[in-house]
Motif scaffolding. Structure first.
Motif, PDB file in Angstrom:
ATOM      1  N   GLU A  67       0.837  -1.520   0.446  1.00  0.00           N
ATOM      2  CA  GLU A  67       0.051  -0.113  -0.014  1.00  0.00           C
ATOM      3  C   GLU A  67       1.159   1.289  -0.190  1.00  0.00           C
ATOM      4  OE1 GLU A  67      -3.844  -0.664   1.854  1.00  0.00           O
ATOM      5  OE2 GLU A  67      -3.017   0.679   3.270  1.00  0.00           O
ATOM      6  N   ASN A  96      -8.796   3.220  -1.270  1.00  0.00           N
ATOM      7  CA  ASN A  96      -8.783   3.018   0.847  1.00  0.00           C
ATOM      8  C   ASN A  96      -7.532   3.923   1.278  1.00  0.00           C
ATOM      9  OD1 ASN A  96     -10.351   1.006   0.351  1.00  0.00           O
ATOM     10  ND2 ASN A  96      -8.486  -0.278   1.023  1.00  0.00           N
ATOM     11  N   LEU A 149     -10.693   4.997   3.352  1.00  0.00           N
ATOM     12  CA  LEU A 149     -11.117   3.929   3.934  1.00  0.00           C
ATOM     13  C   LEU A 149     -11.651   4.143   5.253  1.00  0.00           C
ATOM     14  CD1 LEU A 149     -13.105   1.347   2.971  1.00  0.00           C
ATOM     15  CD2 LEU A 149     -11.079   0.012   3.518  1.00  0.00           C
ATOM     16  N   ARG A 154     -15.306   4.645  10.261  1.00  0.00           N
ATOM     17  CA  ARG A 154     -15.477   5.254  11.723  1.00  0.00           C
ATOM     18  C   ARG A 154     -16.780   5.979  10.841  1.00  0.00           C
ATOM     19  NH1 ARG A 154     -10.241   8.744  13.379  1.00  0.00           N
ATOM     20  NH2 ARG A 154     -11.280   9.904  13.302  1.00  0.00           N
TER      21      ARG A 154
ATOM     22  N   VAL B  32       2.499  -3.974   9.379  1.00  0.00           N
ATOM     23  CA  VAL B  32       2.807  -2.937  10.577  1.00  0.00           C
ATOM     24  C   VAL B  32       2.015  -2.049   9.914  1.00  0.00           C
ATOM     25  CG1 VAL B  32       4.560  -0.901   9.961  1.00  0.00           C
ATOM     26  CG2 VAL B  32       5.456  -3.649  10.255  1.00  0.00           C
ATOM     27  N   LEU B  33       1.823  -2.135   8.324  1.00  0.00           N
ATOM     28  CA  LEU B  33       0.533  -1.189   7.651  1.00  0.00           C
ATOM     29  C   LEU B  33      -0.940  -0.878   8.137  1.00  0.00           C
ATOM     30  CD1 LEU B  33       1.125   0.307   4.449  1.00  0.00           C
ATOM     31  CD2 LEU B  33       2.047   1.377   6.899  1.00  0.00           C
ATOM     32  N   GLU B  36      -1.486   0.417  11.503  1.00  0.00           N
ATOM     33  CA  GLU B  36      -1.256   1.807  11.887  1.00  0.00           C
ATOM     34  C   GLU B  36      -2.726   2.286  11.492  1.00  0.00           C
ATOM     35  OE1 GLU B  36       2.045   4.155  10.516  1.00  0.00           O
ATOM     36  OE2 GLU B  36       0.646   4.675   9.489  1.00  0.00           O
ATOM     37  N   ALA B  37      -3.104   0.972  10.516  1.00  0.00           N
ATOM     38  CA  ALA B  37      -4.828   1.304   9.823  1.00  0.00           C
ATOM     39  C   ALA B  37      -5.869   1.190  11.175  1.00  0.00           C
ATOM     40  CB  ALA B  37      -5.097   0.969   8.710  1.00  0.00           C
ATOM     41  N   ARG B  40      -6.181   4.015  13.466  1.00  0.00           N
ATOM     42  CA  ARG B  40      -6.548   4.892  13.483  1.00  0.00           C
ATOM     43  C   ARG B  40      -7.961   4.503  12.451  1.00  0.00           C
ATOM     44  NH1 ARG B  40      -5.105   7.068   7.571  1.00  0.00           N
ATOM     45  NH2 ARG B  40      -4.030   5.267   7.706  1.00  0.00           N
ATOM     46  N   MET B  41      -8.521   3.544  12.684  1.00  0.00           N
ATOM     47  CA  MET B  41      -9.842   3.372  13.314  1.00  0.00           C
ATOM     48  C   MET B  41     -10.647   3.064  14.170  1.00  0.00           C
ATOM     49  SD  MET B  41     -10.055   0.689  10.094  1.00  0.00           S
ATOM     50  CE  MET B  41      -9.921   0.400   8.503  1.00  0.00           C
ATOM     51  N   GLU B  42      -9.998   3.136  15.114  1.00  0.00           N
ATOM     52  CA  GLU B  42     -10.054   2.762  16.872  1.00  0.00           C
ATOM     53  C   GLU B  42     -11.531   2.086  17.293  1.00  0.00           C
ATOM     54  OE1 GLU B  42     -11.756   7.460  17.163  1.00  0.00           O
ATOM     55  OE2 GLU B  42      -9.737   7.686  16.701  1.00  0.00           O
ATOM     56  N   ARG B  43      -9.904   1.270  17.305  1.00  0.00           N
ATOM     57  CA  ARG B  43     -11.492  -0.650  17.479  1.00  0.00           C
ATOM     58  C   ARG B  43     -11.306  -0.367  18.465  1.00  0.00           C
ATOM     59  NH1 ARG B  43     -16.603  -0.807  15.690  1.00  0.00           N
ATOM     60  NH2 ARG B  43     -15.973  -2.764  16.040  1.00  0.00           N
ATOM     61  N   ALA B 130      -3.016  -3.057   2.616  1.00  0.00           N
ATOM     62  CA  ALA B 130      -3.307  -3.343   4.266  1.00  0.00           C
ATOM     63  C   ALA B 130      -5.008  -2.591   5.132  1.00  0.00           C
ATOM     64  CB  ALA B 130      -2.412  -2.634   5.021  1.00  0.00           C
ATOM     65  N   THR B 131      -4.972  -1.400   4.133  1.00  0.00           N
ATOM     66  CA  THR B 131      -6.500  -1.093   4.097  1.00  0.00           C
ATOM     67  C   THR B 131      -7.694  -1.486   4.340  1.00  0.00           C
ATOM     68  OG1 THR B 131      -5.392   1.610   4.398  1.00  0.00           O
ATOM     69  CG2 THR B 131      -7.517   1.219   4.853  1.00  0.00           C
ATOM     70  N   ASP B 132      -7.275  -2.575   3.133  1.00  0.00           N
ATOM     71  CA  ASP B 132      -9.351  -3.370   3.456  1.00  0.00           C
ATOM     72  C   ASP B 132      -8.354  -4.400   4.026  1.00  0.00           C
ATOM     73  OD1 ASP B 132     -10.467  -2.450   1.192  1.00  0.00           O
ATOM     74  OD2 ASP B 132      -9.176  -3.488  -0.341  1.00  0.00           O
ATOM     75  N   ALA B 135      -9.770  -2.675   7.809  1.00  0.00           N
ATOM     76  CA  ALA B 135     -11.433  -2.856   7.779  1.00  0.00           C
ATOM     77  C   ALA B 135     -11.698  -4.697   7.846  1.00  0.00           C
ATOM     78  CB  ALA B 135     -11.650  -2.893   6.557  1.00  0.00           C
ATOM     79  N   ALA B 138     -11.242  -5.094  11.000  1.00  0.00           N
ATOM     80  CA  ALA B 138     -12.709  -4.363  12.012  1.00  0.00           C
ATOM     81  C   ALA B 138     -13.791  -5.329  12.037  1.00  0.00           C
ATOM     82  CB  ALA B 138     -12.813  -2.882  11.997  1.00  0.00           C
TER      83      ALA B 138
END
Ligand code: SF4
Lengths: 157, 404
Positions: A67, A96, A149, A154, B32-33, B36-37, B40-43, B130-132, B135, B138
């Motif tokens: 990414e 994303n 994303l 959020r 790692v990423l 980090e994501a 940031r999603m605060e779960r 990583a961001t997928d 999610a 989460a």
């Protein structure tokens, strides 16, 4: 959203190792990725990324799932990427992390020409000539509007 | 009838679907990423830790203190959240997932592009970023566009020195680096049924090199036997006539050992066309060809001889290494002058343990030969373990014909 920038022309099959080489991945410092973007293709390119719309050949972003590739482009100031096709993981990753991109089969790149494009309208204009492009889906546009994303997710909760 | 991807995802090609994932994994690089994501999603808690894995393979053991610190953070997180964790030396994520974890019919997502490897079990397995993945941590699910499918009919049987890697290099050469973009590859035909599970994993591993989302084999008696060794019972998947976007036939009877020349995976041609090209290093390993069968085939050719160039062998997992130790393959390799590394990715991604220098030429059993990937300014050719063995003995590219 209509986005604008200046064209930077690249070829086909630009892989993620070329976008940001593996040797720069072991850090969380986004600036480092931005500074070394496209280094193995042309070390002068990083300096041209601010306000750039990359217009590339088919299969942009092929290779690894890193990414850091779209993040590096975004961090370096790239406004968006236009190509006839993208590698699918890169495509998902770009959305994303909030980097706009569009598939456009017919666009011809003119280096440094002004470019504008509309991800929802489905068009790209290079040097005043308009081309049809594939519009992004409603969900993708929504994610882009949230800047990626993480923020989108959020808000969904 | 539908394609296997359509059946597993439960919708026709072109539809967008949300699906719970049966298994999702990250490695030390993408972890790692993802973390980090995720932060940031605060779960607070992972949605389904029992379906998640974190496997250290990319830079293992750590090459410097930055990497070590990043790995320490992931290690702590894994312990806190209770997800399945494999530390350094365990092996490559895709290999570990193939050792009795992934089953036919499952939806599998990995934060690594070669996650398509697991399609060898008749699972829908693909890579995400990583961001997928965050999610998925989460929510336990993600979206897919159900892919169109390219059918690859494997006719006949492998003969002579040709092996599974040559099938992979051959279909990548035919489809090209974007020939499968957004699509799935399905491997069919009597040739597909005759291949071992290890062979199938080598073949599906390279699906992403054509841009494909995944590569699939139908689960059959071979799959059932392999998973049976891990105490897992599975049923065969009925092969139906799906609607294919494109069909390709590969005649295995005629297949010869192939090499992909720098710097494109689809620049494949018979090994004989490169005969005599001098090399500085041979690397045997990776998620493509680091399995026991691969090491054994390599060892069979170098047994009792000495390699003529530096040769690095990295087993794909601890159980591969263990089996090689038990059967004597490991001592054969060491006696032949090979350097054996700890299980993991080794130099594959160009981070450590065998990267090449400017102007050097490498021959490797990996899946990618992109410019500068395994060392800046070097050139890499891709080949099968047998071709690697024949070439290691000669110090130059050599055909394994007559040796394997
Ligand atoms: S062995 Fe190479 S290709 Fe496979 S997961 Fe590791 S770095 Fe990626």
């Amino acid at each position: 959203m209509t986005l604008q920038g200046n064209a930077v022309c690249l070829g086909a099959d630009i892989d993620t190792d070329v976008i940001i080489a593996g040797r720069y991945l072991r850090t969380k410092d986004r600036r480092i990725w931005a500074d070394h973007v496209f280094e193995d293709l042309d070390p002068a390119l990083a300096a041209r990324m601010k306000g750039a719309v990359i217009i590339a050949g088919p299969n942009f972003g092929c290779g690894s799932s890193r990414e850091q590739a779209p993040v590096a482009l975004k961090e370096a100031g790239v406004v968006g990427v236009i190509a006839p096709s993208f590698a699918r993981i890169f495509f998902r990753n770009a959305i994303n992390v909030g980097l706009p991109l569009m598939e456009c089969a017919e666009v011809r790149c003119r280096d440094a020409a002004p470019v504008s494009f509309s991800p929802e309208g489905g068009w790209v204009e290079v040097g005043g000539v308009r081309h049809t492009a594939t519009p992004l889906s409603a969900r993708m546009l929504d994610i882009l509007r949230h800047g990626g994303l993480v923020e989108y997710w959020r808000r969904q909760q | 009838m539908s394609t296997l991807s359509e059946r597993i995802l439960g919708a026709p090609a072109g539809s967008f679907v949300d699906r719970a994932v049966n298994r999702a994994f990250v490695h030390d690089g993408t972890g790692v990423l993802t973390l980090e994501a995720w932060r940031r999603m605060e779960r607070e808690r992972l949605a389904c830790p029992e379906r998640l894995s974190m496997l250290f393979d990319h830079i293992t053991p750590a090459n410097n203190s930055t990497t070590a610190a990043l790995q320490a953070e992931l290690r702590t997180f894994a312990a806190e959240q209770g997800l399945h964790f494999s530390d350094i030396g365990g092996g490559i994520c895709h290999q570990l997932m193939s050792e009795g974890i992934v089953c036919p019919g499952e939806v599998v997502v990995g934060a690594d592009s070669h996650s398509c490897t697991l399609g060898a079990f008749g699972a829908f397995a693909t890579g995400v970023g990583a961001t997928d993945m965050a999610a998925i941590w989460a929510s336990g699910s993600t979206w897919f566009r159900v892919p169109e499918t390219i059918a690859i009919h494997l006719e006949g049987q492998l003969r002579g020195a040709a092996e599974a890697k040559d099938i992979a290099l051959d279909y990548v050469r035919r489809l090209g680096m974007d020939g499968g973009t957004y699509q799935a590859l399905e491997f069919l035909g009597e040739g597909a049924g005759s291949l071992s599970m290890e062979n199938r994993l080598t073949i599906t591993n390279m699906a992403v090199e054509t841009g494909a989302k995944t590569g699939l084999f139908y689960a059959d008696a071979v799959t059932a036997y392999y998973l049976g060794e891990y105490g897992i019972r599975t049923l065969p998947q009925a092969v139906g006539e799906g609607r294919y976007a494109r069909e390709l036939t590969l005649d295995l009877d005629d297949l010869v050992p192939i090499i992909a020349a720098p710097h494109r995976v689809d620049k494949g041609a018979p090994v004989t066309e490169f005969e005599g090209v001098e090399i500085d290093q041979v690397f045997v390993g990776t998620c493509t060809n680091g399995r026991y069968e691969d090491l054994a085939r390599f060892a069979g050719i170098v047994a009792g001889k000495k390699v003529a160039v530096r040769t690095i062998v990295v087993p794909a997992s601890r159980s591969v290494l263990l089996k090689a130790a038990e059967t004597g393959v490991l001592s054969t390799l060491i006696e032949a002058g090979c350097t054996v590394g700890p299980p993991g990715c080794g130099p594959c991604l160009g981070a450590h343990m065998g990267v090449l220098g400017e102007g050097e030429v490498g021959l490797s059993t990996a899946n990618r030969n992109f410019r500068n990937r395994m060392g800046v300014g070097a050139e890499y050719y891709l080949c099968s373990p047998s071709t690697a063995a024949a070439s290691a003995l000669r110090g130059a590219i050599a055909s394994p014909e007559g040796l394997a």
